[in-house]
Design an enzyme around this catalytic site. Structure first.
Site, short mmCIF file in Angstrom:
data_model
loop_
_atom_site.label_atom_id
_atom_site.label_comp_id
_atom_site.label_asym_id
_atom_site.label_seq_id
_atom_site.Cartn_x
_atom_site.Cartn_y
_atom_site.Cartn_z
N SER A 656 0.81 -1.22 0.00
CA SER A 656 0.00 0.00 0.00
C SER A 656 0.84 1.27 0.00
CB SER A 656 -0.94 0.00 1.21
OG SER A 656 -0.21 0.05 2.41
N LYS A 699 -6.37 4.68 7.97
CA LYS A 699 -5.22 5.47 7.49
C LYS A 699 -5.58 6.95 7.39
CE LYS A 699 -3.15 1.61 4.95
NZ LYS A 699 -2.81 1.04 3.65
#
Length: 802
Positions: A656, A699
């Site tokens: 990611s 996140k």
């Protein structure tokens, strides 16, 4: 020409809302009565329905799925409905085996008849204990016995009178003494001849007397044998008479039981054995006087256990087929136990100490077992497979199974097995068993796969609301206000991590409802409202978020370097998720890049330090492929680039951070600074297309909380892949900040869009001549790579001249 950057996502896009007005009640107290059912899981229910309908004993079911998805609840709820339509199974009892006492007999009876048989045998024993002694104390019995004894005495007298006559004819007399019959020559008055008279006789006279004595002695022996035969005949006649009396007394009692249990062949055979044993051992029922001892001693009275019935499995109160959930599947709990009791310093057992296990209790119905607990000790799992394969439950001592020597035990007859076993476990466990246990796929041919989420659609929402109402009533909670229901639906989407899905990890949601009820009671509310739910969620996070706050504190205090304003070349804010098991959170990390001459391509410091997992390594290799595809068309890449997660001291995995790492590299190559008030997450392919990642909500919130603590400027935000927009269920604080223009979330489809956002210049595309527009990001990077290539050529030429 100004850049056309992706616009910030609207607040409506950042979090899907559920309008409380769409809830069909003001509070759940006024909601319609809802039948308890399993929420979602249609695929699993179809598999269960098929597996349970298949009566073949090879089609048992494994319910597979993640933890806390309500696997056991699904199975129990589903089975209870199916079982309610079934019939109660038969009872099982263990009785004494008169032929082989160490192997008790297992008898099968219709439901409820096991207890009846036990009661009937108890009553029979009570009657026998009263009736048989009374028989032997009756006047008729005494007269009959006296008549038989008188007849014996008469015949014995006749034998002895005949013997006496024969002796007298030979001049002898018989003398009956306790030690036997003495034969002596007759003297005067039929008295034995004195010894003095015998000594005066001649040898011929004494020899004649001896010969006569031998003849008479033979007659005596013959007569004694005849008397002994008469005694044996008398005893046999007495015993036969006793048996006939006992048979006459108990025969009709057992006959009545035989009529009651007609059609049950094994029960009738057992009753016949009981009758034979009672007649054979009738003397045990007679009253006996205690022997005279110098000190009192307890009499060893018979307990008559052989006539008792051990009701092993009683289904008299069972409605429908049994459903047994055994949460502790040890060997004794599954297969039953042979208990023992202390007796005179030794441990003894008998058939009345046999106790049923879960397999016996579930026989004729359904047995639910947790697979992981079943595997903790290998014996239960191996025994279960053997029982399902042989279609019978064999009760054995667990120590004998392990090969140890044990005291004398029993070997009860096995019970035929007819049931469905449902194992509950995680999906990974199912695959491991399927791959490494060759018997597993032969027995458990149906997999019911549990899902973690369901669609957020009209019907599913109705079912979700119904489940919440049932949950409140089941646990006797305060009524749910429509605002609470709306917040719980949104919470379901948050837990699912998807704006188009609702979680099926129902135990997590159930905990939130219970904690909301606690807060509502504490605040003296009449119902649970939306604020109570929000407070419960906040308090749950606060109880577990200390590590998150300490890590963020380390950033704000300057121990860990993560910028949230300004610009920097070769440095970008990446985002990662830290999962602590019970709590997960997002955290920003500084990712930096350095470039220079060389041919090693793209490397990572983390990989060289063995702190990089395989998925992260794969992402870095994809970055190398992207650079080659974009910049190595006219010549080889002469580049050595290094990437690193700064101040990271643990394992890093996942791809990611690929977009962030590419931005850091392109910044170094182009010399253009990256915005530090932005963070980015996302993976990519070798053509530079952004790809979805996990944990996007955590996140975004992680970077938002950092910026919030430092002070929101309005320029801060997070860039995510467009594919992750469907996953956005951000915290209401972030949505509010975005609505006020204090924070933004942008979505990109390509690396080029991300570069334009972070560097403020167009990325640039190749024209027909294959060149990037002058001044674009890709142009500047390609120029830098061209300089590296020329420098390598110059160095190579100089080496040749030298």
């Amino acid at each position: 020409m100004p850049l056309e950057l992706p616009a910030p996502l609207t607040p409506e896009t950042l979090r899907r809302r559920f309008d409380p007005a769409d809830v069909p009640f003001e509070t759940s107290e006024t909601a319609a009565e809802c039948l308890e059912s399993v929420l979602g899981q249609n695929r699993a229910k179809e598999a269960l329905d098929f597996g349970l309908a298949m009566r073949n004993m090879d089609y048992h079911v494994f319910v597979a799925g993640p933890q806390r998805t309500g696997k056991t609840h699904l199975v129990r709820t589903f089975l209870e409905k199916v079982a309610a339509e079934g019939n109660p199974p038969d009872d099982w009892v263990y009785v004494h085996n008169f032929a082989q006492p160490d192997e008790p007999l297992a008898l099968r009876l219709p439901p409820g008849h096991g207890k009846e048989l036990a009661r009937d045998m108890e009553k029979l024993l009570e009657v026998l204990l009263a009736k048989i002694p009374a028989l032997f104390e009756s006047e008729d019995y005494a007269r009959g016995k006296e008549a038989m004894a008188a007849q014996f005495k008469r015949k014995r007298s006749e034998i002895f009178e005949a013997l006496d006559g024969q002796a007298r004819e030979q001049g002898y007399v018989l003398k009956f003494e306790p030690t036997g019959i003495m034969v002596a020559p007759a003297g005067e008055n039929d008295e034995p001849l004195p010894e003095s008279a015998l000594r005066e006789m001649s040898d011929e006279e004494r020899e004649e007397l001896r010969q006569k004595s031998d003849v008479i002695q033979a007659k005596v022996t013959e007569s004694l044998r005849a008397v002994s035969a008469l005694e044996k005949e008398l005893n046999a006649d007495l015993e036969e008479n006793d048996r006939k009396m006992v048979m006459g007394a108990v025969g009709h009692l057992l006959g009545e039981l035989a009529q009651k249990y007609a059609g049950l062949k094994r029960v009738l055979a057992y009753l016949e054995q009981v009758q034979q044993d009672v007649v054979e051992h009738y003397d045990r029922f007679q009253k006996k006087e205690a022997p005279q001892m110098p000190f009192p001693m307890p009499m060893d009275k018979p307990d008559f256990k052989e006539y008792k019935v051990n009701v092993f499995v009683d289904n008299s109160a069972t409605e429908g087929a049994p459903v047994v959930v055994e949460s502790n599947p040890t060997f004794p709990n599954l297969f039953g136990r042979i208990e023992r009791q202390a007796q005179f310093g030794a441990l003894v057992t008998d058939f009345t100490l046999l106790k049923a296990g879960a397999l016996h209790k579930a026989n004729g119905g359904y047995l639910v077992l947790p697979m992981l607990e079943l595997l903790r000790l290998w014996l239960p799992w191996e025994g279960l497979k053997r029982a399902l394969k042989d279609r019978e439950v064999l009760m054995e001592d667990v120590m004998e199974q392990l090969g140890y020597m044990i005291t004398r035990s029993l070997k009860p007859q096995p019970v035929p097995l007819d049931l469905k076993v449902v194992l509950v476990g995680e999906t990974q466990l199912y695959h491991l068993l399927y791959a490494y246990d060759h018997q597993f796929p032969k027995l458990f041919k149906v997999r019911a796969q549990m899902s973690e989420h369901m669609e957020w659609a009209e019907q599913e929402v109705d079912d979700f609301i119904s489940h919440l109402c049932i949950l409140g009533r089941k646990h006797e909670l305060l009524p749910l206000h429509r605002t609470a229901v709306a917040r719980l639906i949104e919470r379901g989407a948050v837990l699912a991590g998807d704006r188009e899905r609702l979680t099926l990890r129902l135990s997590d949601l159930e905990d939130v409802v219970k904690e909301s009820n606690f807060i509502a009671l504490k605040n003296q509310h009449q119902s649970i409202d939306g604020e109570d739910v929000a407070a419960a969620v906040y308090q749950r996070q606060r109880r577990s978020s200390m590590i998150e706050e300490r890590m963020r504190e380390a950033i704000t205090r300057g121990f860990i370097n993560v910028a949230s304003e300004g610009q920097q070349v070769g440095q970008v804010n990446g985002l990662a998720v830290y999962d602590l098991g019970d709590y997960a959170f997002g955290k920003a990390s500084r990712i930096s890049a350095s470039v220079g001459l060389g041919k090693e391509g793209v490397t990572t410091v983390d990989r060289e330090a063995d702190l990089s997992g395989p998925f992260h390594n794969k992402g870095v290799l994809i970055i190398g492929g992207f650079l080659r595809e974009r910049f190595a068309q006219k010549g080889p890449l002469t580049l050595t680039a290094s990437l690193v997660f700064e101040q990271s001291y643990g394992m890093i995995d996942g791809d990611s951070a690929s977009l962030a790492e590419v931005l850091a590299l392109m910044s170094q190559l182009s010399g253009l600074p990256l915005r530090q008030d932005l963070a980015i997450t996302g993976s990519m392919d070798q053509q530079g297309r952004a790809q979805a990642i996990g944990g996007v909500n955590l996140k975004v919130e992680g970077f938002f909380r950092l910026c919030e603590e430092r002070g929101l400027t309005g320029a801060q935000g997070v860039v995510i892949p467009t594919a992750n927009v469907k996953n956005l269920m951000l915290h209401p604080d972030i949505v509010a900040a975005a609505g006020e223009g204090k924070f933004s979330v942008r979505a990109v489809d390509t690396v080029d869009q991300a570069m334009e956002i972070f560097m403020g210049k167009p990325a640039g595309e190749r024209n027909k001549q294959g060149n990037f527009p002058r001044g674009s990001i890709n142009y500047l990077a390609e120029q830098e790579l061209g300089k590296f290539r020329q420098a390598i050529k110059a160095m190579a030429g100089k080496d040749k001249e030298d």
